[in-house]
Design an enzyme around this catalytic site. Sequence first.
Site, short mmCIF file in Angstrom:
data_model
loop_
_atom_site.label_atom_id
_atom_site.label_comp_id
_atom_site.label_asym_id
_atom_site.label_seq_id
_atom_site.Cartn_x
_atom_site.Cartn_y
_atom_site.Cartn_z
N GLU A 276 0.50 -7.21 -14.25
CA GLU A 276 0.96 -5.83 -14.47
C GLU A 276 2.43 -5.77 -14.86
OE1 GLU A 276 -1.83 -2.80 -11.89
OE2 GLU A 276 0.24 -3.06 -11.32
N HIS A 297 -14.71 -28.81 -10.99
CA HIS A 297 -16.04 -29.11 -11.53
C HIS A 297 -16.51 -28.04 -12.51
CE1 HIS A 297 -16.66 -32.39 -8.60
NE2 HIS A 297 -15.87 -31.63 -7.84
N LYS A 409 -8.55 4.61 -16.84
CA LYS A 409 -8.68 5.70 -15.87
C LYS A 409 -8.88 7.03 -16.58
CE LYS A 409 -5.83 3.68 -12.18
NZ LYS A 409 -4.62 3.86 -11.35
#
Length: 419
Positions: A276, A297, A409
């Site tokens: 951010e 892995h 948003k």
Amino acid sequence: MSFLSFRYEDHSNFFSEECFKARVKENIDYLEKVQEGEEKYASFLGWHRVDEWAGEEWLKRYESLASEIRKECDTLVVIGVGGSNQAARAVYEALGKKDIEIIWAGNTLSAHSVNKLFEKLEEKKNIYINCIAKNFETLEPGIAFRALRCYLQKKYGEDYNSHIIVTFTENTYSWKMAEEQGYKTLPFPINIPGRFTSLSPVCLFPLSVAGFDIRAMKRGAIEMEHKLKNSTDNPALAYATARTMLKDSGKTVELLSVFEPSLFRFEKWWKQLFGESEGKDGKGLLPMDALYSEDLHSLGQFLQDGSPSVFETFLHIKDPVASFVLGSDGVEDGFSYIEGMDFSYINNMAYEATISAHSKRFPCLIIEIKKMDEETFGSLFYFFQFACYISCLITGVNPFIQDGVEAYKNDMFRMLGKK
């Protein structure tokens, strides 16, 4: 924190010691700006001086309210998302449950997860809620708080409000609502962006309720603050310089890698802090995390032979404060060569082998800590916040705004019918 070091082989074309030292010298001006705290960012620097929100008066207030709740409570539900819960959750999950269990809510919109939450609460005797939100328009904590209020009303009746503590921005609509409803209140620092709130009531209060030593966290942070603000031989400057040098050389991804699974949530906190803060204007490194040895892995092949876009920062614990010696059951299974060895030793050898292999491909940055405890977490929080500020200045972005977060948003609110 002991030290920051680097390991690399055959990378002198872009990461020689001479080149690194020269770049550190060039960045001293940025360090001095961060040490002082720039006036233009004054409204975001409440974290910059640890005592501003973790001074003696504040600590007493957190501890007093926490002590009052602990007399009645066996479970604290912390409602929050992103910066409102990451730091406290990092400490809680790394150091383990203390006296009071914390259950985390308000960080998902999954109906399955919400149902699981309420199933778990049915097993608890006395529940308190700490709802944490700087901007209470955020959907996840907002609807979780409503759902949990309904639950408390059914469980406790008219007295339900005595089980609620909110950490909201003062003099906002949500703060006034909390006062009208009779909830206990703590201020969400208006002068700290959410991702920098690790040494404020956002993090310290719920940890105090759970039984963690928040004074030790403060000690670690104060010691790191003094070190970083009073020295040009500065590990935060070194880290910021190294990672931005690697970005300039063509690296686009920084992988924070650990060999201790309980640091998983701390990696999430770090990822939000840098993502951010730095990801703006088409700039910044993409912060990612790896949990070894398991991820060796799944990512090991890419890191060894894939596109050269990644470098690693290892967070290494010198003393794991844990032991389990591998015994024998008399079965020839091919692992007798490590019989009698401690898992901690084996894990450390895996770490050394990984550094040896990966440093041949790209430079590896190493941050080494003595052990995991509250004091260390205080140091780490302050170190990375300070280093992030420097990195953003070197990169040329504002460290403290996050306008891009609002894009999804706005679309989501429109789709849900919010006016």
